[in-house]
Design a protein around this motif. Structure first.
Motif, PDB file in Angstrom:
ATOM      1  N   ASP A  56      44.784   5.372 -37.646  1.00 33.87           N
ATOM      2  CA  ASP A  56      45.566   4.660 -38.640  1.00 33.87           C
ATOM      3  C   ASP A  56      46.799   5.494 -38.938  1.00 33.87           C
ATOM      4  O   ASP A  56      46.749   6.458 -39.694  1.00 33.87           O
ATOM      5  N   LEU A  73      49.384   4.983 -40.692  1.00 34.45           N
ATOM      6  CA  LEU A  73      49.810   5.041 -42.088  1.00 34.45           C
ATOM      7  C   LEU A  73      49.079   6.154 -42.825  1.00 34.45           C
ATOM      8  O   LEU A  73      49.674   6.878 -43.623  1.00 34.45           O
ATOM      9  N   GLU A  98      50.969   9.390 -44.459  1.00 35.22           N
ATOM     10  CA  GLU A  98      50.775   9.758 -45.866  1.00 35.22           C
ATOM     11  C   GLU A  98      50.316  11.201 -45.992  1.00 35.22           C
ATOM     12  O   GLU A  98      50.823  11.956 -46.823  1.00 35.22           O
ATOM     13  N   ARG A 109      55.151  -0.800 -43.525  1.00 38.37           N
ATOM     14  CA  ARG A 109      53.701  -0.705 -43.780  1.00 38.37           C
ATOM     15  C   ARG A 109      53.416   0.085 -45.051  1.00 38.37           C
ATOM     16  O   ARG A 109      52.544  -0.277 -45.831  1.00 38.37           O
ATOM     17  N   ALA A 110      54.156   1.180 -45.253  1.00 42.08           N
ATOM     18  CA  ALA A 110      53.944   2.009 -46.443  1.00 42.08           C
ATOM     19  C   ALA A 110      54.277   1.218 -47.707  1.00 42.08           C
ATOM     20  O   ALA A 110      53.517   1.241 -48.679  1.00 42.08           O
ATOM     21  N   GLU A 170      54.307  -2.035 -48.075  1.00 38.58           N
ATOM     22  CA  GLU A 170      53.303  -3.086 -48.245  1.00 38.58           C
ATOM     23  C   GLU A 170      52.025  -2.510 -48.842  1.00 38.58           C
ATOM     24  O   GLU A 170      51.406  -3.110 -49.703  1.00 38.58           O
ATOM     25  N   SER A 171      51.651  -1.343 -48.384  1.00 45.83           N
ATOM     26  CA  SER A 171      50.444  -0.693 -48.896  1.00 45.83           C
ATOM     27  C   SER A 171      50.590  -0.327 -50.368  1.00 45.83           C
ATOM     28  O   SER A 171      49.681  -0.535 -51.165  1.00 45.83           O
ATOM     29  N   PHE A 172      51.756   0.221 -50.733  1.00 43.24           N
ATOM     30  CA  PHE A 172      51.984   0.622 -52.117  1.00 43.24           C
ATOM     31  C   PHE A 172      52.081  -0.568 -53.056  1.00 43.24           C
ATOM     32  O   PHE A 172      51.702  -0.491 -54.217  1.00 43.24           O
ATOM     33  N   ALA A 205      50.635  -3.505 -52.635  1.00 42.63           N
ATOM     34  CA  ALA A 205      49.433  -4.345 -52.644  1.00 42.63           C
ATOM     35  C   ALA A 205      48.646  -4.125 -53.929  1.00 42.63           C
ATOM     36  O   ALA A 205      48.697  -3.073 -54.550  1.00 42.63           O
ATOM     37  N   ARG A 245      42.790  -2.040 -54.565  1.00 42.97           N
ATOM     38  CA  ARG A 245      41.553  -2.477 -53.921  1.00 42.97           C
ATOM     39  C   ARG A 245      40.595  -1.299 -53.851  1.00 42.97           C
ATOM     40  O   ARG A 245      40.994  -0.153 -54.022  1.00 42.97           O
ATOM     41  N   GLN A 264      38.500   1.708 -52.688  1.00 40.38           N
ATOM     42  CA  GLN A 264      38.718   2.746 -51.685  1.00 40.38           C
ATOM     43  C   GLN A 264      37.597   2.693 -50.657  1.00 40.38           C
ATOM     44  O   GLN A 264      36.445   2.492 -50.994  1.00 40.38           O
ATOM     45  N   SER A 307      40.135   7.765 -47.119  1.00 40.23           N
ATOM     46  CA  SER A 307      41.299   8.426 -47.701  1.00 40.23           C
ATOM     47  C   SER A 307      40.922   9.682 -48.484  1.00 40.23           C
ATOM     48  O   SER A 307      41.778  10.508 -48.765  1.00 40.23           O
TER      49      SER A 307
END
Length: 93
Positions: free
Chosen positions: A3, A5, A9, A50-51, A53-55, A57, A60, A62, A66
Motif C-alpha cells: 500500500d 499510501l 505516510e 490518494r492522500a 481522499e484518505s484525509f 474521508a 472509519r 482502524q 497503520s
C-alpha cells in the motif's frame, strides 16, 4: 502488493521531504528533486490525490496495520509471501 499510501505516510512522518514511486518518469523525478531542494514537499499527482481522499474521508475503523512499526509490517508481509508460495506451511493464526 504494497500500500503505497501507507509507505508515503510513514516516510513523510519520519522526516522525508517527498515520496516518489518507481513508476514515475525521469522528468517527474527531476521535478521532485527540484521541489524538495526549494524547501517544498513532493508527492506525485496520483499519490497526492490518494492522500487527500484518505484525509477527507469520513473516519472509519482502524484495521490495525497503520499501528504496526516498520519492522512489524515487513514481517507481516513476509508471512503473507510464505503463505502465498507454500500454502501447506502451517502458520499459527
Amino acid at each position: 502488493m504494497h500500500d503505497e499510501l501507507l509507505y508515503a505516510e510513514r516516510v513523510l512522518r519520519a522526516g522525508a521531504r517527498g515520496y516518489i514511486t518507481k513508476h514515475q518518469t525521469s522528468n517527474e523525478v527531476m521535478a521532485a528533486i527540484r521541489k524538495v531542494l526549494s524547501g517544498e514537499i513532493y508527492l506525485g499527482a496520483r499519490m497526492a490525490t490518494r492522500a487527500l481522499e484518505s484525509f477527507s474521508a469520513r473516519p472509519r475503523a482502524q484495521n490495525g496495520v497503520s499501528h504496526l512499526t516498520d519492522r512489524e509490517l515487513e514481517i507481516f508481509e513476509l508471512i503473507g509471501h510464505v503463505r502465498d508460495r507454500c500454502p501447506t506451511v502451517l502458520i499459527p493464526r
